[in-house]
Design an enzyme around this catalytic site. Structure first.
Site, PDB file in Angstrom:
ATOM      1  N   TYR A   4       2.230  71.745 -13.535  1.00 12.39           N
ATOM      2  CA  TYR A   4       2.010  70.632 -14.702  1.00 12.39           C
ATOM      3  C   TYR A   4       2.910  71.079 -15.867  1.00 12.39           C
ATOM      4  O   TYR A   4       3.739  70.106 -15.976  1.00 12.39           O
ATOM      5  CB  TYR A   4       0.415  70.996 -15.251  1.00 12.39           C
ATOM      6  CG  TYR A   4      -0.445  70.629 -14.085  1.00 12.39           C
ATOM      7  CD1 TYR A   4      -0.355  69.940 -12.912  1.00 12.39           C
ATOM      8  CD2 TYR A   4      -1.976  71.352 -14.252  1.00 12.39           C
ATOM      9  CE1 TYR A   4      -1.640  69.720 -12.084  1.00 12.39           C
ATOM     10  CE2 TYR A   4      -2.842  71.025 -13.433  1.00 12.39           C
ATOM     11  CZ  TYR A   4      -2.506  70.250 -12.381  1.00 12.39           C
ATOM     12  OH  TYR A   4      -3.899  69.981 -11.405  1.00 12.39           O
ATOM     13  N   SER A   5       2.731  72.205 -16.264  1.00 14.84           N
ATOM     14  CA  SER A   5       3.372  72.438 -17.739  1.00 14.84           C
ATOM     15  C   SER A   5       4.998  72.712 -17.690  1.00 14.84           C
ATOM     16  O   SER A   5       5.472  72.866 -16.495  1.00 14.84           O
ATOM     17  CB  SER A   5       2.826  73.841 -18.172  1.00 14.84           C
ATOM     18  OG  SER A   5       1.611  73.894 -18.596  1.00 14.84           O
ATOM     19  N   GLU A  39     -10.558  72.266 -12.375  1.00 18.73           N
ATOM     20  CA  GLU A  39      -9.855  73.759 -12.818  1.00 18.73           C
ATOM     21  C   GLU A  39     -10.745  74.425 -14.040  1.00 18.73           C
ATOM     22  O   GLU A  39     -11.185  75.582 -13.823  1.00 18.73           O
ATOM     23  CB  GLU A  39      -8.904  73.504 -13.400  1.00 18.73           C
ATOM     24  CG  GLU A  39      -7.790  74.835 -13.383  1.00 18.73           C
ATOM     25  CD  GLU A  39      -6.451  74.323 -14.141  1.00 18.73           C
ATOM     26  OE1 GLU A  39      -5.580  75.413 -14.410  1.00 18.73           O
ATOM     27  OE2 GLU A  39      -5.903  73.177 -14.039  1.00 18.73           O
TER      28      GLU A  39
END
Lengths: 396, 370
Positions: free
Chosen positions: A119-120, A235
């Site tokens: 993601y990041s 999550e």
């Protein structure tokens, strides 16, 4: 089936199939060491009891599912309750095509594949919708280029859940797609990321002309933001309190009196200022427990609680303040580190690792925005990049 | 579990208390009482008494509801939310003092009046040192004839003007003991104090050869006083938690409604982040106050520690929330007509009564083993 019958069934099954001596140190990201056991759990319908039968479940109620989880937990057996906890399987179940779902979900439920999160990025942390990793369609596959960061388990993962930009000419949330990217291919390079604590729990992932089959797309093309929200919700429900305590563990008394003990050992327990600080930090810890207990009780009564959103802020404040206090107790000893100086090691580690909680998973500042907007109903700040084509957005 | 009321009964009780307060204890009522000597609203007190609020701690045999500290704390949240000017705090402490004596005759004589609100008690406890500790008791008691005589000073006595029962904690030759003095007894001087919280009735009381009846048995009775103070601290924590939540609510409400620069001020992160931090303060205060009350109701071993924690956590949360509230409102809250300063005044008063936050933190560290 009554609860009693279910409990008896699960106990009987565990007695026949689970040997507590098989317990090993579990890895949360790589392939599971329990694969053969997990296959049996799935076959018995205990892995995802609330799912329909054709997907490996038994169409049970959530309450029945929790009974099964409780029996598994009582003997330390893994694999139950994945309909609540398995981020990967739940995301795939909700959004994968039927073909890909049927292929991947059993593997995810039995730990046959290792997973990681892509993601990041260096330019998309708190502002995750600003990702610049690109996925371009070429026939029946996408070519992927970009860089991801803060990836746990990347080196041993078989797949990464990837968000990448697939349309640059629409506003930022509308041009993102969500993929299961195969990790074992030439275009993927994983480098450990050295943290301020001198540990490396995360990786950087460099993606250069890697490929992902179009069949591995979850949700619609350019509909990845919504898929991501589902995945993030799972999550968060799993992560709970991810904060870690001091590193050495040896030199650290436990319990609510721990800071008193440390001050006594350091010979500063009679300092009135230090006594006030000890009271404050210890109180924050106890208050956090009380808040969590009250949130749980209110949830049970059926009222939603604003407290749920506060745990991260509370924990950040506790960890940073405890680090300051431990440093204060040590004085010049905090100049040192290493195994011969466990108290200094603890204090110094804590003072750095507290940022894991106050930055990780969205900074405390972002969390305050979320509380202000979602819990307290305060309006959002105007977002200038919400409506313009992403190509024109300034970031990085 | 922790109260004699079921969850439904508690909800119903609190609901009717809220309705009564919404009707009879508006901001206008509070401001009117601020201007009156004694700040005592006899009519409000009578209605609260009909509901059984003063007698929440008193067992049914003596005319109370026997609902215990957990229900008391919840009621105090409601009273605190509207800054109700009532003598509830000294009623609670007086009730706990009498109950702590364990003397059936004294209980039978004093508790029914406390329970039905007809007795308004003042408790002379701390001396001018104002630490609410045994050391700061500054009234001396010596035997005289069939009774006792009291000499010395009590400071920061609550609700003395409206009181028709005065209990005095004094130092007798055998230790700290509890005495009863008739209202208007000879040698007693009540000097009202100018209180910063103008809803509060505070007085110094001087004793010069005042005749008194000893209520406590021979031997040191500080433990009974400390227990009664702890009951008072639970009530005070409830008041603080309830006030904190109310201030938090009207402040975030204002942040949603007030528009500057073309948008709600709550959309600015400078305000939004303060609000998020205050939510943590407010919720933690409620958790702490309720936990302490339940621990006390259950007779838990760690109840005194939970009370220390609640005492400073709620005091600090209330002061911080009321102070930040004024800042978040801006100019409007700097005016006398806005209620924010009334809550700040109450918060600052509550943070001193029955022992300061710093003193409660010190007690807490001692209870942790330090």
């Amino acid at each position: 089936m009554t609860d009693e019958e279910l409990i008896a069934e699960v106990r009987g099954w565990l007695a026949a199939n689970w040997n507590p001596r098989d317990k090993v140190q579990a890895e949360s990201f790589g392939r599971s060491p329990y694969q053969s056991f997990l296959e049996k759990v799935l076959a018995a319908g205990y892995a995802v009891p609330s799912w329909p039968k054709e997907l490996g479940g038994r169409a049970m109620t959530p309450a029945q599912g929790r009974l099964i989880e409780r029996e598994f937990a009582a003997v330390g057996a893994p694999g139950a309750g994945q309909d609540r906890h398995n981020l990967w399987a739940n995301t795939a179940l909700a959004y994968a095509t039927p073909e890909f779902r049927d292929e991947i979900v059993p593997k995810l439920l039995t730990g046959a594949v290792g997973m990681c999160l892509l993601y990041s990025e260096p330019g998309a942390g708190s502002d995750l919708a600003a990702v610049r990793t690109r996925a371009d369609l070429e026939g029946d596959r996408f070519r992927v280029n970009g860089q991801k960061v803060w990836t746990s388990g990347a080196a041993i993962a078989d797949y990464g859940m990837l968000i990448a930009r697939t349309d640059w000419d629409v506003p930022k949330h509308l041009g993102i797609s969500f993929f299961f990217l195969p990790m074992k291919q030439p275009g993927i390079e994983v480098r450990p990321l050295r943290q301020i604590t001198d540990e490396a729990h995360f990786n950087e992932v460099f993606i250069t002309d890697a490929f992902v089959p179009a069949a591995n797309l979850l949700g619609p093309l350019n509909g990845g933001w919504k898929v991501l929200q589902t995945a993030l919700a799972y999550e968060r429900s799993v992560m709970g309190d991810a904060a870690r305590g001091p590193r050495s563990g040896k030199g650290s008394p436990k319990g609510d009196g721990a800071l008193v003990e440390l001050a006594r050992e350091a010979g500063v327990l009679d300092d009135p200022l230090i006594r006030q600080e000890i009271a404050q930090v210890t109180a924050w810890k106890i208050l956090n427990r009380m808040n969590n207990a009250r949130a749980k009780a209110e949830l049970k009564r059926g009222t939603s609680s604003p407290i749920m959103s506060l745990g991260k802020l509370a924990m950040s404040r506790i960890l940073h303040q405890e680090a300051r206090l431990r440093t204060l107790l040590l004085g010049a000893d905090s100049l040192l580190e290493g195994p011969d100086h466990p108290r200094a090691e603890d204090a110094n580690f804590l003072s750095l690792n507290a940022y894991f909680t106050s930055i990780g998973g969205g900074t405390d500042q972002i969390q305050r925005n979320i509380i202000g907007e979602r819990v307290l109903g305060l309006p959002k700040e105007p977002e200038i990049d919400r409506t313009m084509p992403f190509r024109e957005v300034r970031s990085g | 579990m922790t109260s004699s009321l079921s969850a439904e009964e508690l909800d119903a009780f609190l609901e009717s208390l809220k309705r009564l307060l919404a009707d009879r204890c508006t901001e206008g009522d509070v401001r009117r009482l601020m201007e009156q000597p004694g700040h005592h609203d006899a009519d409000l007190w009578a209605r609260l008494s009909e509901m059984g609020v003063p007698g929440l701690l008193v067992e049914p045999a003596h005319g109370g509801l026997g609902a215990g500290p957990a229900v008391l704390e919840r009621a105090m949240e409601e009273l605190g939310a509207v800054l109700a000017p009532t003598p509830i705090l000294s009623t609670v402490i007086a009730t706990a003092l009498v109950q702590g004596l364990g003397d059936e005759a004294v209980s039978a004589r004093l508790l029914p009046g406390l329970a039905d609100g007809s007795t308004i008690a003042a408790v002379a406890l701390t001396g001018p040192a104002a630490k609410w500790t045994a050391e700061s008791v500054a009234v001396a008691a010596i035997p005289e004839g069939n009774g006792w005589r009291l000499d010395g000073k009590a400071a920061f006595v609550l609700h003395a003007s409206a009181a028709n029962l005065l209990l005095v904690v004094a130092r007798a030759p055998d230790g700290i003991a509890l005495f009863e003095v008739e209202a208007g007894a000879k040698g007693m001087s009540v000097a009202p104090l100018p209180a910063f919280d103008r809803t509060l009735d505070l007085a110094d009381i001087g004793f010069e050869g005042v005749a008194a009846v000893r209520l406590s048995a021979p031997g040191d009775g500080w433990a009974v006083v400390e227990q009664a103070l702890d009951m008072g601290r639970v009530a005070l924590a409830g008041e603080q938690a309830g006030g904190t939540r109310r201030v938090f609510e009207f402040t975030t409400g204002y942040a949603r409604d007030r528009h500057q620069f073309g948008r709600a001020i709550g959309s600015f992160q400078a305000i939004k982040h303060m609000a998020a931090d205050l939510l943590l303060e407010s919720e933690s205060a409620i958790s702490a106050a309720r936990h302490a009350a339940e621990a006390l109701a259950d007779g838990a071993a760690d109840a005194p520690q939970s009370i220390s924690l609640a005492a400073f956590a709620c005091a600090d949360a209330y002061v911080r929330t009321t102070a930040d509230s004024i800042q978040m409102h801006g100019g409007i809250a700097f005016t006398w007509v806005h209620p924010a300063h009334l809550y700040l005044r109450r918060a600052r008063a509550d943070a001193q009564l029955l022992g300061s936050s710093a003193a409660m933190r010190e007690r807490f560290v001692q209870q942790l083993g330090g």
